[in-house]
Design a protein around this motif. Structure first.
Motif, PDB file in Angstrom:
ATOM      1  N   LEU A 269      -2.670   0.330  -4.330  1.00  0.00           N
ATOM      2  CA  LEU A 269      -2.824  -0.881  -3.513  1.00  0.00           C
ATOM      3  C   LEU A 269      -2.554  -2.100  -4.392  1.00  0.00           C
TER       4      LEU A 269
ATOM      5  N   CYS B 214       0.862  -1.192   0.000  1.00  0.00           N
ATOM      6  CA  CYS B 214       0.000   0.000   0.000  1.00  0.00           C
ATOM      7  C   CYS B 214       0.892   1.234   0.000  1.00  0.00           C
TER       8      CYS B 214
ATOM      9  N   GLY C  69      -6.271   1.523   6.732  1.00  0.00           N
ATOM     10  CA  GLY C  69      -7.572   1.468   6.090  1.00  0.00           C
ATOM     11  C   GLY C  69      -8.722   2.100   6.849  1.00  0.00           C
ATOM     12  N   LYS C  70      -9.894   1.972   6.261  1.00  0.00           N
ATOM     13  CA  LYS C  70     -11.114   2.657   6.688  1.00  0.00           C
ATOM     14  C   LYS C  70     -11.452   2.413   8.157  1.00  0.00           C
TER      15      LYS C  70
ATOM     16  N   ASP D  89     -10.042  -1.526   0.687  1.00  0.00           N
ATOM     17  CA  ASP D  89     -10.158  -0.133   1.160  1.00  0.00           C
ATOM     18  C   ASP D  89     -10.039   0.886   0.024  1.00  0.00           C
TER      19      ASP D  89
ATOM     20  N   TYR E 160     -10.428   5.110   0.087  1.00  0.00           N
ATOM     21  CA  TYR E 160      -9.324   6.034  -0.224  1.00  0.00           C
ATOM     22  C   TYR E 160      -9.709   6.949  -1.386  1.00  0.00           C
TER      23      TYR E 160
END
Length: 412
Positions: free
Chosen positions: A375, A361, A405-406, A381, A385
């Motif tokens: 990614l 990432c 991530g989220k 995710d 993003y």
């Protein structure tokens, strides 16, 4: 023989029947008011609109041709849409507002839409005319590649972008020895940074592809059939097939001959209108300001806008170019890319890599705003993003968790 059709009421004529033209038809029939008594589509291909994105799955043997169809034949009858297969438009008479087709049909129009798409770009190499040299753009190309793969052993694919890698993987899965030539330093250089491009190369090499980056062909050799590719370092690669997948060229010939304003593609304004107010263009054949489009997503956005514009003379709908996220699978490996892919003097990089699972990432940040995401191996995710990039949110409060991530960011 020329057959001239009578004009009956408001007639919409569409040149081309790819995925974007089909999306336009679907959006037109959804409109609350449709002024057209007739919608006539002229398709240069013998097959109705199909899912081109799945051609690589057909090539690899993972999908059937039947699964590509976007609508059943009765859908067109139900919506009173007339489709002419295998009869491309060859001329536009703007003064009389008619088009002529290859079979000699002359069709009047009230509004004309050009959805002529694009073709594989020529590299202007000696030997490009040889038998066994081809592109990978449509169903006919796919059938030919399958046929050749059953008779021949070696293939060279020129171009390490998405289409080239899809062709290479499809041919490899059918038993061919495939070499990919790519002039940039890493594969998918428009979507990936160098580190993820190298990870992709390792994965594809492990599967059996041969990859040569920083390499350009200078000539294709053979008498009638292609037999070898000569590289810029004088190396010769023996081959039975060459697939050229190094970019696309918009199909503008029809528009140019009709005197429409063209640059790299057919120039249109924000309502997809050409220099002739009765003619529109969308998809890979059009250009908005300086931008052309090689992905289907902006074409779908254009179709939505154009359907409103065609059905409502007072429509304020406009197409705005936006940052388009790319979500791909190459040989089962998920890849996601959005916005900036390489750092510059004003950006910082947040990088996370798991060597055991081959996940990577990279996030690019400028002034506490996310400007890019790459990614590799795990992309769930990606849409989150992408949303942060589009909305330009301040990420200060969860900057430390950004790479995870989220869920981590929302918890923070």
């Amino acid at each position: 023989m020329t057959i001239v059709r009578a004009a009956t009421g408001q007639t919409l004529v569409i040149c081309g029947h790819g995925m974007v033209a089909q999306r336009l038809l679907e959006k037109l029939v959804e409109q609350p008011q449709n002024p057209f008594e007739q919608i006539v589509v002229f398709n240069g291909e013998a097959t109705p609109a199909y899912n081109r994105i799945q051609l690589s799955a057909v090539l690899a043997g993972d999908a059937s041709e039947d699964s590509l169809q976007l609508q059943q034949p009765d859908w067109y009858q139900k919506h009173n849409i007339e489709v002419h297969q295998g009869d491309p438009v060859v001329a536009i008479n703007r003064a009389e507002k008619t088009i002529s087709t290859e079979s000699g049909l002359v069709q009047p129009y009230s509004r004309l839409v050009l959805a002529t798409g694009s073709r594989s770009a020529s590299l202007d190499l000696d030997g490009e005319h040889l038998e066994g040299v081809m592109g990978f753009r449509d169903l006919q190309d796919t059938r030919r590649l399958i046929d050749i793969s059953q008779r021949q052993r070696r293939a060279v694919v020129i171009g390490g972008g998405f289409l080239g890698l899809e062709a290479a993987e499809g041919l490899r899965s059918r038993g061919m020895a495939v070499t990919v030539l790519h002039r940039s330093s890493h594969l998918l250089n428009r979507q990936l940074d160098r580190a993820s491009g190298e990870l992709l190369e390792e994965s594809l090499t492990d599967r059996g592809l041969s990859v040569r980056t920083n390499t350009s062909p200078v000539a294709l050799l053979g008498r009638n059939l292609v037999r070898a590719v000569q590289l810029d370092d004088e190396t010769l690669i023996s081959t039975d097939l060459v697939v050229i997948a190094a970019g696309i060229t918009p199909n503008t010939e029809l528009a140019r001959e009709a005197g429409l304003d063209c640059d790299r593609a057919i120039r249109v304004n924000a309502q997809l209108q050409t220099s002739d107010p009765h003619i529109h263009a969308l998809g890979e054949c059009c250009q908005v300001e300086n931008q052309t489009f090689g992905l289907v997503e902006p074409g779908y956005q254009q179709a939505e806008v154009l359907a409103q514009v065609l059905c409502d003379p007072d429509s304020q709908a406009v197409f705005e170019t936006s940052i388009i996220a790319t979500r791909l699978k190459i040989s089962g490996i998920p890849i996601f890319s959005c916005g900036q892919t390489e750092a510059d003097a004003d950006t910082e990089s947040v990088v996370w890599q798991d060597y055991e699972t081959n996940r990577y990432c990279r996030l690019l940040v400028r002034n506490q705003r996310l400007t890019g995401a790459v990614l590799f191996g795990e992309t769930s995710d990606g849409p989150w993003y992408s949303e942060r990039i589009q909305q330009a949110d301040d990420i200060s409060s969860y900057r430390a968790q950004l790479a995870f991530g989220k869920h981590y960011c929302e918890a923070a």
